[in-house]
Design an enzyme around this catalytic site. Structure first.
Site, PDB file in Angstrom:
ATOM      1  N   TYR A 141       0.815  -1.214   0.000  1.00  0.00           N
ATOM      2  CA  TYR A 141       0.000   0.000   0.000  1.00  0.00           C
ATOM      3  C   TYR A 141       0.852   1.268   0.000  1.00  0.00           C
ATOM      4  O   TYR A 141       0.363   2.354  -0.327  1.00  0.00           O
ATOM      5  CB  TYR A 141      -0.945   0.021   1.203  1.00  0.00           C
ATOM      6  CG  TYR A 141      -2.037  -1.022   1.160  1.00  0.00           C
ATOM      7  CD1 TYR A 141      -2.259  -1.801   0.027  1.00  0.00           C
ATOM      8  CD2 TYR A 141      -2.849  -1.235   2.259  1.00  0.00           C
ATOM      9  CE1 TYR A 141      -3.252  -2.760  -0.005  1.00  0.00           C
ATOM     10  CE2 TYR A 141      -3.859  -2.193   2.244  1.00  0.00           C
ATOM     11  CZ  TYR A 141      -4.047  -2.953   1.103  1.00  0.00           C
ATOM     12  OH  TYR A 141      -5.042  -3.905   1.077  1.00  0.00           O
ATOM     13  N   LYS A 191       3.538 -15.365   2.296  1.00  0.00           N
ATOM     14  CA  LYS A 191       3.492 -16.114   1.042  1.00  0.00           C
ATOM     15  C   LYS A 191       4.934 -16.392   0.623  1.00  0.00           C
ATOM     16  O   LYS A 191       5.371 -16.090  -0.485  1.00  0.00           O
ATOM     17  CB  LYS A 191       2.733 -15.325  -0.026  1.00  0.00           C
ATOM     18  CG  LYS A 191       2.375 -16.135  -1.274  1.00  0.00           C
ATOM     19  CD  LYS A 191       1.461 -17.313  -1.000  1.00  0.00           C
ATOM     20  CE  LYS A 191       1.082 -17.995  -2.314  1.00  0.00           C
ATOM     21  NZ  LYS A 191       0.395 -19.287  -2.084  1.00  0.00           N
ATOM     22  N   ASP A 223      -2.980 -18.046   1.556  1.00  0.00           N
ATOM     23  CA  ASP A 223      -4.116 -18.730   0.955  1.00  0.00           C
ATOM     24  C   ASP A 223      -4.641 -19.821   1.885  1.00  0.00           C
ATOM     25  O   ASP A 223      -5.853 -19.998   2.050  1.00  0.00           O
ATOM     26  CB  ASP A 223      -3.769 -19.285  -0.420  1.00  0.00           C
ATOM     27  CG  ASP A 223      -2.414 -19.977  -0.468  1.00  0.00           C
ATOM     28  OD1 ASP A 223      -1.669 -19.932   0.529  1.00  0.00           O
ATOM     29  OD2 ASP A 223      -2.092 -20.552  -1.530  1.00  0.00           O
ATOM     30  N   ASP A 247      -5.395  -6.828   5.801  1.00  0.00           N
ATOM     31  CA  ASP A 247      -6.608  -6.163   5.351  1.00  0.00           C
ATOM     32  C   ASP A 247      -7.654  -7.195   4.931  1.00  0.00           C
ATOM     33  O   ASP A 247      -8.828  -7.129   5.313  1.00  0.00           O
ATOM     34  CB  ASP A 247      -6.253  -5.247   4.174  1.00  0.00           C
ATOM     35  CG  ASP A 247      -7.359  -4.264   3.825  1.00  0.00           C
ATOM     36  OD1 ASP A 247      -8.430  -4.298   4.469  1.00  0.00           O
ATOM     37  OD2 ASP A 247      -7.166  -3.479   2.889  1.00  0.00           O
ATOM     38  N   ASP A 251     -11.141  -8.841   7.363  1.00  0.00           N
ATOM     39  CA  ASP A 251     -12.517  -8.725   6.886  1.00  0.00           C
ATOM     40  C   ASP A 251     -13.177 -10.098   6.824  1.00  0.00           C
ATOM     41  O   ASP A 251     -14.368 -10.243   7.116  1.00  0.00           O
ATOM     42  CB  ASP A 251     -12.560  -8.053   5.513  1.00  0.00           C
ATOM     43  CG  ASP A 251     -12.510  -6.537   5.617  1.00  0.00           C
ATOM     44  OD1 ASP A 251     -12.201  -6.030   6.704  1.00  0.00           O
ATOM     45  OD2 ASP A 251     -12.779  -5.852   4.608  1.00  0.00           O
TER      46      ASP A 251
END
Length: 356
Positions: A141, A191, A223, A247, A251
């Site tokens: 970001y 990852k 994942d 992020d 959620d």
């Protein structure tokens, strides 16, 4: 000594939910000895409409001077056509970076009264209590270079996923310290099988872990972590991960609790100063209707009391009050599960009555 709280209602449902959280703070001022001053300022789309930019310098300076910041939400369709550099969401990134709020704490706790509102079977989520710690001021970001340019006659978009060793080490310490205060289990999500930056992440977190022999450290690819959150969420205690992965996973964890409208968050600097906000967005589809759930914002106030204002006693009272109103059957539409619901104002009234 009197402490100061900057209130940033923002856009969409932000003003509606923040109004109820502000009422809670004012009640604590008047009846429970909370010694704070409250001041409001513009941020996001509301600031764009008034000043042309999402984070006015006046707002930024007030945020830097405050002991804590309470934020509603920013953004909405009205401003989506603007250049990405001046959209409302840039205010969030600016506040996080300028205030050095590197550690984002997102608890996902299922209130037993809301088990039926979860999209998963009750036995999978009963007693759920997860803390996701998201690195907030680095990663993709913020990385450079970024942008869209033309290469060989076609548009190419670039974002850069970058972390320094010191950034990883700092958030890793936050994760281990949080785990020490809970069930002493920390899962670091990366990852590392594909991305070199997260291979470094894994190496640094493992090294920091040697300083916390009492905490059980595990690693998981993002994942798989997403799948495991749905398959067996209670296997997790504390999760630490980077900005983008945090992020997304937070959620996903929100929906395990019945509604994203129930989850607060705290974004902290190294000294305990923080910005507190519900993790949901501005929900423009219901803005102005008076039906938004204010409980995540009220619970964000509880986190503020605990982490920045050093009033854990009042934080517990607010959290207990939320439990009381749920026991009493109060539900906004998002957690009603087909039953009768109350509006935003009535939910705020119920929390304040429970505090009395």
């Amino acid at each position: 000594m009197t402490q100061s709280v900057l209130v940033l209602p923002g856009d969409g449902i932000g003003p509606e939910i923040v109004a109820q959280a502000k009422r809670v703070l004012e009640h604590l001022q008047q009846h429970h000895g909370l010694d704070v001053t409250l001041e409001e300022a513009l941020v996001g789309g509301a600031a764009i409409d008034s000043t042309g930019i999402p984070l006015p310098e006046e707002t930024l300076q007030k945020a830097k001077c405050a002991d804590a910041v309470l934020l509603g939400a920013v953004g909405g369709p009205k401003w989506e056509a603007l250049d990405i550099s001046i959209r409302p969401e840039k205010a969030l990134l600016g506040l996080r970076s300028q205030l050095e709020l590197f550690a984002n704490l997102r608890p996902a706790v299922l209130y037993p009264q809301l088990a039926e509102a979860s999209s998963l079977k009750a036995e999978l989520v009963a007693g759920l209590d997860i803390l996701i710690i998201r690195e907030l001021t680095g990663g993709i970001y913020f990385g450079q270079p970024r942008g869209v340019s033309e290469v060989n006659g076609e548009k190419v978009g670039v974002n850069t996923y970058v972390y320094s060793e010191s950034e990883i080490r700092r958030i890793a310490h936050a994760g281990f310290k949080a785990a020490q205060k809970r069930n002493k289990r920390l899962c670091s999500v990366d990852k590392a099988n594909v991305l070199e930056v997260t291979e470094l992440w894994r190496d640094v977190v493992t090294e920091v872990g040697k300083e916390y022999p009492d905490v059980e450290l595990s690693h998981m690819y993002v994942d798989n972590a997403a799948m495991q959150l749905i398959r067996e969420p209670k296997q997790f205690d504390v999760i630490v991960t980077g900005n983008m992965f945090g992020d997304i996973l937070s959620d996903a964890a929100a929906m395990l609790t019945g509604s994203i409208g129930m989850l607060p968050s705290a974004s902290l600097d190294a000294n305990g100063k923080g910005m507190y906000e519900p993790i949901h967005g501005s929900a423009p589809d219901i803005a102005g209707g008076g039906v938004a759930n204010p409980l995540a914002t009220i619970l964000s106030v509880a986190m503020m009391l605990r982490f920045s204002l050093q009033r854990a006693d009042l934080a517990e009272q607010v959290e207990k009050a939320v439990g009381v109103v749920l026991d009493q059957g109060y539900r906004t539409a998002d957690i009603a599960a087909g039953n009768e619901s109350v509006n935003t104002q009535a939910m705020g009234d119920a929390v304040i009555a429970a505090l009395k």
